[in-house]
Design a protein around this motif. Structure first.
Motif, PDB file in Angstrom:
ATOM      1  N   ALA A  86      -3.243  15.408  94.134  1.00  0.00           N
ATOM      2  CA  ALA A  86      -2.001  15.612  94.640  1.00  0.00           C
ATOM      3  C   ALA A  86      -1.253  14.391  94.693  1.00  0.00           C
ATOM      4  N   LEU A  87      -1.785  13.569  95.159  1.00  0.00           N
ATOM      5  CA  LEU A  87      -1.173  12.315  95.598  1.00  0.00           C
ATOM      6  C   LEU A  87      -0.722  11.619  94.196  1.00  0.00           C
ATOM      7  N   TYR A  88      -1.641  11.687  93.075  1.00  0.00           N
ATOM      8  CA  TYR A  88      -1.418  11.028  91.906  1.00  0.00           C
ATOM      9  C   TYR A  88      -0.176  11.749  91.305  1.00  0.00           C
ATOM     10  N   MET A  89       0.048  13.235  91.417  1.00  0.00           N
ATOM     11  CA  MET A  89       1.138  13.718  90.830  1.00  0.00           C
ATOM     12  C   MET A  89       2.433  13.436  91.818  1.00  0.00           C
ATOM     13  N   MET A  90       2.253  12.997  92.960  1.00  0.00           N
ATOM     14  CA  MET A  90       3.322  12.844  93.688  1.00  0.00           C
ATOM     15  C   MET A  90       3.817  11.419  93.554  1.00  0.00           C
ATOM     16  N   GLY A  91       2.862  10.483  92.846  1.00  0.00           N
ATOM     17  CA  GLY A  91       3.582   9.177  92.417  1.00  0.00           C
ATOM     18  C   GLY A  91       4.274   9.406  91.319  1.00  0.00           C
ATOM     19  N   ALA A  92       3.705  10.373  90.166  1.00  0.00           N
ATOM     20  CA  ALA A  92       4.756  10.583  89.215  1.00  0.00           C
ATOM     21  C   ALA A  92       5.991  10.931  89.471  1.00  0.00           C
TER      22      ALA A  92
ATOM     23  N   TYR B 273       9.426  12.101  81.332  1.00  0.00           N
ATOM     24  CA  TYR B 273       9.805  10.832  81.984  1.00  0.00           C
ATOM     25  C   TYR B 273      10.153   9.943  80.914  1.00  0.00           C
ATOM     26  N   PRO B 274      11.277   9.219  80.788  1.00  0.00           N
ATOM     27  CA  PRO B 274      11.386   8.319  79.727  1.00  0.00           C
ATOM     28  C   PRO B 274      10.674   6.884  79.750  1.00  0.00           C
ATOM     29  N   MET B 275      10.080   6.519  78.571  1.00  0.00           N
ATOM     30  CA  MET B 275       9.482   5.456  78.487  1.00  0.00           C
ATOM     31  C   MET B 275      10.382   4.037  78.660  1.00  0.00           C
ATOM     32  N   PRO B 276       9.932   2.923  79.572  1.00  0.00           N
ATOM     33  CA  PRO B 276      10.742   2.038  79.674  1.00  0.00           C
ATOM     34  C   PRO B 276      11.203   1.282  78.384  1.00  0.00           C
ATOM     35  N   ASP B 277      12.264   1.033  78.349  1.00  0.00           N
ATOM     36  CA  ASP B 277      12.875   0.295  76.960  1.00  0.00           C
ATOM     37  C   ASP B 277      12.140  -0.784  76.399  1.00  0.00           C
ATOM     38  N   LEU B 278      11.626  -1.543  77.504  1.00  0.00           N
ATOM     39  CA  LEU B 278      10.907  -2.731  77.071  1.00  0.00           C
ATOM     40  C   LEU B 278       9.586  -2.726  76.329  1.00  0.00           C
ATOM     41  N   LEU B 279       8.928  -1.097  76.457  1.00  0.00           N
ATOM     42  CA  LEU B 279       7.657  -0.893  75.924  1.00  0.00           C
ATOM     43  C   LEU B 279       7.691   0.140  74.796  1.00  0.00           C
ATOM     44  N   LYS B 280       8.980   0.176  74.529  1.00  0.00           N
ATOM     45  CA  LYS B 280       9.206   1.143  73.448  1.00  0.00           C
ATOM     46  C   LYS B 280       8.508   0.656  72.197  1.00  0.00           C
ATOM     47  N   GLY B 281       8.269   1.492  71.043  1.00  0.00           N
ATOM     48  CA  GLY B 281       7.663   0.999  69.655  1.00  0.00           C
ATOM     49  C   GLY B 281       6.258   0.653  70.002  1.00  0.00           C
ATOM     50  N   GLY B 282       5.852  -0.084  68.928  1.00  0.00           N
ATOM     51  CA  GLY B 282       4.326  -0.467  68.748  1.00  0.00           C
ATOM     52  C   GLY B 282       4.118  -1.414  67.697  1.00  0.00           C
TER      53      GLY B 282
ATOM     54  N   ALA C  55       1.245   7.200  84.376  1.00  0.00           N
ATOM     55  CA  ALA C  55       0.963   8.383  83.366  1.00  0.00           C
ATOM     56  C   ALA C  55       2.437   9.201  83.036  1.00  0.00           C
ATOM     57  N   ALA C  56       3.272   9.054  83.828  1.00  0.00           N
ATOM     58  CA  ALA C  56       4.518   9.834  83.717  1.00  0.00           C
ATOM     59  C   ALA C  56       5.014   9.728  82.411  1.00  0.00           C
ATOM     60  N   PRO C  57       5.309   8.614  81.800  1.00  0.00           N
ATOM     61  CA  PRO C  57       5.914   8.497  80.345  1.00  0.00           C
ATOM     62  C   PRO C  57       5.146   9.312  79.358  1.00  0.00           C
ATOM     63  N   ILE C  58       3.810   9.177  79.505  1.00  0.00           N
ATOM     64  CA  ILE C  58       2.604   9.900  78.510  1.00  0.00           C
ATOM     65  C   ILE C  58       2.635  10.958  78.515  1.00  0.00           C
ATOM     66  N   TYR C  59       2.173  11.651  79.712  1.00  0.00           N
ATOM     67  CA  TYR C  59       2.210  12.880  79.989  1.00  0.00           C
ATOM     68  C   TYR C  59       3.349  13.580  80.490  1.00  0.00           C
ATOM     69  N   GLN C  60       3.474  14.661  80.751  1.00  0.00           N
ATOM     70  CA  GLN C  60       4.985  15.137  81.353  1.00  0.00           C
ATOM     71  C   GLN C  60       4.643  15.042  83.112  1.00  0.00           C
ATOM     72  N   VAL C  61       5.627  15.224  83.816  1.00  0.00           N
ATOM     73  CA  VAL C  61       5.493  15.089  85.191  1.00  0.00           C
ATOM     74  C   VAL C  61       5.519  16.505  85.544  1.00  0.00           C
ATOM     75  N   ARG C  62       4.422  16.858  86.055  1.00  0.00           N
ATOM     76  CA  ARG C  62       4.023  18.329  86.285  1.00  0.00           C
ATOM     77  C   ARG C  62       3.586  18.544  87.597  1.00  0.00           C
ATOM     78  N   PRO C  63       3.753  19.578  88.450  1.00  0.00           N
ATOM     79  CA  PRO C  63       3.087  19.763  89.863  1.00  0.00           C
ATOM     80  C   PRO C  63       1.666  19.749  89.765  1.00  0.00           C
ATOM     81  N   LEU C  64       1.077  20.327  88.657  1.00  0.00           N
ATOM     82  CA  LEU C  64      -0.284  20.399  88.573  1.00  0.00           C
ATOM     83  C   LEU C  64      -1.075  19.202  87.642  1.00  0.00           C
ATOM     84  N   MET C  65      -0.361  18.346  87.484  1.00  0.00           N
ATOM     85  CA  MET C  65      -0.787  17.304  86.579  1.00  0.00           C
ATOM     86  C   MET C  65      -2.135  16.690  87.009  1.00  0.00           C
TER      87      MET C  65
END
Ligand SMILES: Nc1ncnc2c1ncn2[C@@H]1O[C@H](COP(=O)(O)OP(=O)(O)OP(=O)(O)O)[C@@H](O)[C@H]1O
Ligand SMILES: [Mg+2]
Lengths: 295, 239
Positions: free
Chosen positions: A49-55, A129-138, A216-226
Motif C-alpha cells: 500500500a505504501l508503494y502504491m502511495m508513492g506512485a 503517468y507520463p514518462m519524463p521527457d529526458l527518458l523518452k525513446g530508446g 513504477a508509475a510511468p511503466i505500470y499505471q497508477v492504481r490503488p491495487l498496484m
C-alpha cells in the motif's frame, strides 16, 4: 534466433529486461522489508500500500501542483516516509515486545484501509503517468531495443540498493543500526536514542517502497491495487532470500525477476507461479531462506 | 573516607527497589560513591548485584526509590538519558555485538562529554584490541571480549563506570592485565563501581566494599578493614 527452441534473441532479451525491471522492484521492496523486519521485528504488510502511495504521491504532485517526475522522485519518498514515521510513532510503537503477529495484523489492516480509501476515491482502473521527457525513446542495441526509461529504472535501483547496503554495512550510522538490531537494550544504554532510530528505520524502509512506486508509475499505471498484487510476490521473494541479510534481499530480488522473465520465454504458462514454486522448494531445503541465518 | 566526606557523592542510591515482573529482587538498596572512588559490590550469586547496576543504568523496567547521579535524579529516566549524563556499563555477559567489527564495537557508544580516553590510550591499556580491530566481534576470545567491553566505554567521556564481574571466567594473566587497567583508570580519575566475586583481587583496587544479600546492602567497610571483616565475609559469601 536460437533455432533449437524457436525463440528469437529479441524476445529473449526483451523478457530478460522485463524480468530485470520486476527484479529491481522486488529488490527495492524486499530490501525495505528486510530493514524494517530486522529493526522492528515486524513483517510490514502495509508495504504494498505504501508503494502504491508513492506512485499516487507522484501523480498528485503532477495533477494538482504540476510538479513533475524528477522532484517527485525525491518528494514522494520523503512524504510517504514521513507518513510511515507517523504510523510507527502512533501505532506500531505500541506493539513493541508483543508477538510479531500483532504487527503483521496491524499493518495488514492499514494496507486494506488505505487501499480501500484510494479505491473509493479513484476507482479500480489505472491512471497513466507520463514518462519524463529526458527518458523518452530508446536505444537500438542490435540484438534488442532498449527503452531509456527501463534502463534508468534498472540502473537507478541498483544504485539505490548498493547505497543502502553500503550505508548499513560500512558506515558508523549503519553500525549503530546493526547494534540496535542485535541488542536494543544495550545499545540504548550506551546513549543511543533507539526509539528514534526505530522510527527513522521504518520511515526509511517505507521511503524505499514509495521510491519504487514512483519508478513504477510511468511503466505500470497508477492504481490503488498496484501494490496489493505485487506485494504477494515480494513476500515470496523475502521468504526465498531469508529475512536476515541486506545483500541477500537485493540479490534475491533481481535473481527472481530474471527467473520470472526466463520462464516467460521458455514456459509462459508457469511465469506467474515460478516464484512460488521456488519458494516451496527453498522452504523444504533451507527453511531460513537462501541468505537467512539458520534460527 | 574523611577526605571523601567533604565532597558530594557522585552517585547516591537510596531505598532502591526493583522487580522482574512479580518477583521483588531489590529491597531498598542504599549506597554512595564519591568522585574518584573505586567501590566493590560483593555478594553471592543471585544477591542482586547485576540488578543494582542495571537499575543505576536505567535498564530495569520496574524500579523505585532514588538514584541520584551528579545531582540529577535518574530513577525515572530512560537508559539513553542516563548514559548521556555520564554513566557507562560494562555488562556481565560483556555484550559484544557479533555483527559489528571490533572497531565498530569500540566506536559504537557515542561521545557524551569531553575528557574520554583517546583510542591510543585505550590500545595502551589493551594492546590486543589494536591487532584485532577488523575482526568480527563474535570471533574474539573471552579475554579479548572483556577488554573490548571495558575499552569501548572509556572513549565516551563517562565519569562513572559500572563493571559487572570483569574477571569472570578469565585466565589469571588476563585478570592481572584487567587489574592493571582498572588501576590506571582510577589514577586517571574515573569513578568505578565494580561487581566482583574475587574480593582478594578487588581489594588491591577498591577503596571500599559493600556486601549485598537478598537484595539489600548488609555490610560496608573500607578496604583497610578487609582483614577484620574476613570472617563475616566468608559467612556472607559462603566462600
Ligand atoms: N531477567 C530476569 N527475570 C527474572 N528474574 C531475574 C532476572 N534477572 C535476575 N533475576 C533474579 O533476580 C535475582 C538477582 O539477580 P542478579 O542477576 O541481580 O544477581 P547477581 O547478584 O548479579 O548474581 P550473579 O553473581 O549470579 O551474577 C536473582 O534471584 C535472579 O534469579
Ligand atoms: Mg550478576
Amino acid at each position: 534466433m536460437i533455432p533449437l527452441l524457436g525463440i528469437t534473441t529479441q524476445a529473449l532479451f526483451a523478457q530478460l529486461l522485463l524480468g530485470l525491471i520486476n527484479g529491481a522492484f522486488y529488490a527495492l521492496l524486499s530490501l525495505g522489508l528486510a530493514v524494517i523486519f530486522g529493526m522492528l521485528n515486524i513483517v510490514n504488510f502495509a508495504h504494498g500500500a505504501l508503494y502504491m502511495m508513492g506512485a499516487f504521491f507522484a501523480w498528485f504532485l503532477l495533477h494538482y501542483f504540476e510538479i513533475g517526475y524528477w522532484p517527485a522522485l525525491v518528494l514522494a519518498p520523503l512524504g510517504v516516509g514521513l507518513l510511515g514515521m507517523v504510523i510507527e510513532r502512533t501505532m506500531l510503537h505500541r506493539l513493541a515486545g508483543l508477538d510479531p503477529i500483532y504487527g503483521l495484523l496491524l499493518t495488514f489492516g492499514i494496507a486494506l484501509i488505505v487501499q480501500g480509501l484510494f479505491q473509493n476515491a479513484y476507482g479500480a482502473s489505472g491512471m497513466p503517468y507520463p514518462m519524463p521527457d529526458l527518458l523518452k525513446g530508446g536505444q537500438n542495441l542490435g540484438f534488442m531495443y532498449l527503452p531509456n526509461y527501463r534502463a534508468w529504472v534498472v540502473v537507478f535501483s541498483i544504485a539505490v540498493c548498493l547505497a543502502t547496503w553500503f550505508a548499513i554495512e560500512k558506515t558508523r550510522l549503519g553500525a549503530t543500526l546493526r547494534a540496535a538490531t542485535e541488542n536494543p537494550e544495550l545499545t540504548r544504554a550506551f546513549g543511543v536514542n533507539v526509539p528514534r532510530l526505530i522510527t527513522l528505520t521504518y520511515g526509511f524502509g517505507v521511503a524505499l517502497a514509495a521510491l519504487a512506486g514512483v519508478l513504477a508509475a510511468p511503466i505500470y499505471q497508477v492504481r490503488p491495487l498496484m501494490g496489493a498484487d505485487f506485494i504477494i510476490v515480494v513476500f515470496a521473494v523475502v521468504v526465498i532470500g531469508g529475512m536476515g541479510s541486506i545483500m541477500g534481499s537485493i540479490l534475491t530480488g533481481f535473481l527472481l525477476g530474471l527467473v520470472e522473465g526466463l520462464t516467460k520465454v521458455f514456459y509462459p504458462q508457469a511465469a506467474n507461479v515460478v516464484v512460488f514454486v521456488i519458494m516451496v522448494l527453498v522452504l523444504l531445503v533451507k527453511p531460513a531462506g537462501l541468505f537467512g541465518k539458520q534460527a | 573516607m574523611a577526605e571523601a566526606d567533604l565532597t558530594a557523592p557522585l552517585l547516591s542510591v537510596a531505598g532502591l527497589q526493583a522487580f522482574y515482573g512479580e518477583s521483588h529482587v531489590l529491597h531498598g538498596v542504599n549506597l554512595r560513591i564519591f568522585p574518584g572512588e573505586v567501590v566493590t559490590l560483593l555478594g553471592r550469586n543471585g544477591a542482586g548485584k547485576t540488578t543494582t547496576l542495571k537499575c543505576i543504568m536505567g535498564m530495569v523496567g520496574k524500579r523505585s526509590g532514588s538514584i541520584c547521579f551528579a545531582e540529577n535524579e535518574t530513577i525515572a529516566l530512560t537508559s539513553d538519558r542516563i548514559a548521556r549524563l555520564g554513566v557507562a556499563l560494562c555488562p556481565e555477559e560483556r555484550g559484544i555485538f557479533a555483527s559489528l567489527s571490533v572497531e565498530e564495537n569500540l566506536l559504537l557508544p557515542p561521545k557524551i562529554a569531553p575528557g574520554g580516553l583517546p583510542l591510543d590510550e585505550i590500545f595502551t591499556l589493551f594492546p590486543n584490541l589494536k591487532e584485532r580491530l577488523s575482526s568480527q566481534g563474535g570471533k574474539l576470545s573471552g579475554g579479548e571480549q572483556q577488554m573490548l567491553a571495558i575499552g569501548r566505554i572509556l572513549r565516551t567521556g563517562a565519569r562513572l563506570l559500572l563493571l559487572d564481574e570483569p574477571t569472570e571466567g578469565l585466565a589469571p594473566i588476563i585478570i592481572r592485565q584487567i587489574g592493571v587497567a582498572i588501576g590506571k583508570l582510577k589514577a586517571l580519575g574515573f569513578t568505578i563501581l565494580l561487581v566482583e566475586q574475587n574480593f582478594r583481587w578487588a581489594s588491591a583496587l577498591a577503596d571500599r566494599f559493600y556486601v549485598m544479600e537478598h537484595g539489600e546492602i548488609v555490610e560496608s567497610f573500607a578496604s583497610a578493614e578487609l582483614a577484620a571483616n574476613m570472617d563475616k565475609l566468608h559467612a556472607c559469601l559462603g566462600v
